[in-house]
Enzyme design. Structure first.
Site, PDB file in Angstrom:
ATOM      1  N   ASN A 150       0.811  -1.225   0.000  1.00 54.17           N
ATOM      2  CA  ASN A 150       0.000   0.000   0.000  1.00 54.17           C
ATOM      3  C   ASN A 150       0.842   1.272   0.000  1.00 54.17           C
ATOM      4  OD1 ASN A 150       0.150  -1.584   2.550  1.00 54.17           O
ATOM      5  ND2 ASN A 150      -0.368   0.389   3.468  1.00 54.17           N
ATOM      6  N   CYS A 202      -0.009   7.442  12.763  1.00 56.35           N
ATOM      7  CA  CYS A 202      -0.172   7.828  14.153  1.00 56.35           C
ATOM      8  C   CYS A 202      -0.249   6.556  14.994  1.00 56.35           C
ATOM      9  CB  CYS A 202      -1.446   8.646  14.305  1.00 56.35           C
ATOM     10  SG  CYS A 202      -1.545   9.431  15.903  1.00 56.35           S
TER      11      CYS A 202
HETATM   12  N1  PMP Z   1      -4.817  -4.243   3.238  1.00 51.42           N
HETATM   13  C1  PMP Z   1      -4.221  -3.268   2.535  1.00 51.42           C
HETATM   14  C2  PMP Z   1      -2.972  -3.565   1.780  1.00 51.42           C
HETATM   15  C3  PMP Z   1      -4.760  -1.983   2.533  1.00 51.42           C
HETATM   16  O1  PMP Z   1      -4.153  -1.017   1.832  1.00 51.42           O
HETATM   17  C4  PMP Z   1      -5.950  -1.739   3.243  1.00 51.42           C
HETATM   18  C5  PMP Z   1      -6.581  -0.362   3.259  1.00 51.42           C
HETATM   19  N2  PMP Z   1      -5.725   0.673   3.580  1.00 51.42           N
HETATM   20  C6  PMP Z   1      -6.534  -2.798   3.953  1.00 51.42           C
HETATM   21  C7  PMP Z   1      -5.932  -4.028   3.920  1.00 51.42           C
HETATM   22  C8  PMP Z   1      -7.777  -2.618   4.770  1.00 51.42           C
HETATM   23  O2  PMP Z   1      -8.882  -2.370   3.949  1.00 51.42           O
HETATM   24  P1  PMP Z   1     -10.268  -1.923   4.608  1.00 51.42           P
HETATM   25  O3  PMP Z   1      -9.955  -0.753   5.495  1.00 51.42           O
HETATM   26  O4  PMP Z   1     -11.117  -1.548   3.449  1.00 51.42           O
HETATM   27  O5  PMP Z   1     -10.783  -3.060   5.388  1.00 51.42           O
END
Ligand code: PMP
Length: 406
Positions: free
Chosen positions: A153, A327
């Site tokens: 991410n 954070c």
């Molecule tokens: N896994 C990854 C790699 C993510 O980027 C995210 C969202 N930032 C999530 C899981 C969690 O997704 P959600 O908040 O929609 O449950």
């Protein structure tokens, strides 16, 4: 996309969430104006169930799997938890990477604690790619469940899932992948890729927030252990009334993304490359994080030499992007992902993630380039007043940077 009274917002935070696709908005709005619980047997309920089935087929087409291998959830967090809880076996360790999202790391710790087992963390190289030899070593010592993300991410770096699956299966381990950042951005073929479990979240590719999927390969998995207890929805694996408006939005977004996946990826990649090249040329101290090729087309993780990300973002309020810190316990902590790749705390704190997506335009990128360069010059001038350099990081003054967290 705009805000009143200020410059229009240039949205470059698709890895946080993508704008809802028009197709998803239309489908969700239509579902919201209809009535019907997908479990009801009367006509309204049957219509809702039909809409859910159509959405399931659309997501299955995007993933190249069977519709009955999909369980609707509230998002990837829930899907990750459901996957790890269901697949972990007593006495088995959980093997994850050092750059997983907290929705995997925290779930893995909870599952391991409950089973009295351990979490084994596999490191990454400086370019963010997985240390496959560490994965092999971890699997050689004890039986395990493997969970490795498809795309990171923060940096967009891709995992070689073919190899991960091969290594894990040869060691007799099941493999889960958090594919939240990959699905809807790059093609994935679950008929070919022998993953046992996969999680996704619709809002990363244009569905409404709060709906996701756990894919469970038919035949390879023991029973799913529901996280909550209730009725027989999703064949008892995810009790609770289905979120029909969210689910049909997810189906519509999946279909829209699948229609032009390759062209969209190529277009976004060329915008991202133009952005990186222009910024790095104008600001020579700027470094790009992550493998240059093995990464998502829309992600630019840039470290601005000596320029803290929070100061940079404050200096360019027209840009929506994310800093490489989170954070934790009331204090800003540098990104675990960047630290795991070997960046220093200072470098991590000077890193911004720009993430582009399906609605990003060339005009957005041209304006973003101007805003970023201008912000870097202003932040540089404020932090290093005794230098004549206008670009970031090439010649610092005597006094050093004013640390934003000091
Ligand atoms: N896994 C990854 C790699 C993510 O980027 C995210 C969202 N930032 C999530 C899981 C969690 O997704 P959600 O908040 O929609 O449950």
């Amino acid at each position: 996309m705009g805000r009143t009274g200020v410059d229009p917002l240039i949205y470059l935070d698709y890895n946080a969430t993508a704008p809802v696709r028009p197709e998803a908005l239309a489908a969700t709005t239509k579902a919201l104006t209809a009535v019907g619980n997908a479990s009801s047997v009367h006509a309204a309920g049957r219509d809702a169930a039909l809409a859910v089935n159509q959405a399931r087929e659309r997501v299955a087409a995007l993933l190249a799997c069977s519709p009955n291998e999909l369980i609707f959830t509230s998002g990837a967090t829930e899907a990750n938890n459901l996957a790890l809880r269901s697949a972990a076996r007593p006495g088995q360790s959980l093997v994850i990477s050092a750059v997983e999202h907290p929705a995997v790391t925290e779930a893995a710790v909870a599952v391991a604690d409950a089973a009295g087992s351990k979490v084994h963390t596999v490191g990454v190289h400086r370019d963010g790619t997985l240390r496959l030899e560490e994965l092999e070593e971890a699997l050689a010592t004890s039986p395990a469940l493997v969970s490795i993300m498809a795309a990171n991410n923060e940096t967009g770096v891709l995992s070689d899932l073919d190899l991960v699956v091969k290594i894990a299966h040869e060691a007799g381990a099941l493999v889960h992948s958090d594919a939240t950042q990959l699905v809807g951005r790059l093609p994935i073929d679950l008929r070919r890729l022998q993953l046992d479990l996969l999680s996704l979240s619709g809002h990363k590719f244009g569905a409404p927030q709060g709906v996701g999927i756990l894919y469970v390969r038919r035949g390879t998995m023991p029973a799913i252990r529901p996280l909550v207890h209730g009725g027989g929805h999703e064949r008892g694996r995810r009790p609770g009334t289905l979120n029909v408006p969210g689910i049909v939005g997810l189906g519509a977004a999946a279909e829209a993304a699948a229609r032009c996946l390759d062209q969209e990826a190529a277009r976004i990649r060329s915008l991202r490359d133009r952005f990186e090249t222009a910024v790095m040329t104008a600001l020579p101290g700027t470094r790009r994080n992550g493998h240059p090729d093995l990464r998502l087309p829309g992600v630019a993780s840039l470290t601005f030499d000596g320029l803290p990300a929070d100061a940079m973002l404050a200096a360019m309020p027209a840009i929506a992007a994310s800093e490489g810190s989170a954070c934790a316990a009331g204090a800003m902590e540098p990104s675990r992902v960047l630290l795991a790749m070997g960046l220093s705390r200072d470098e991590a704190e000077c890193t911004i993630r720009f993430s582009l997506g399906y609605a990003t335009t060339a005009d957005d990128i041209d304006s973003a380039i101007r805003h970023v360069i201008d912000a870097a010059r202003r932040v540089h001038a404020a932090l290093y007043p005794n230098t004549t350099t206008t670009a970031s990081g090439t010649a610092r003054g005597q006094e050093g940077p004013r640390r934003h967290d000091a």
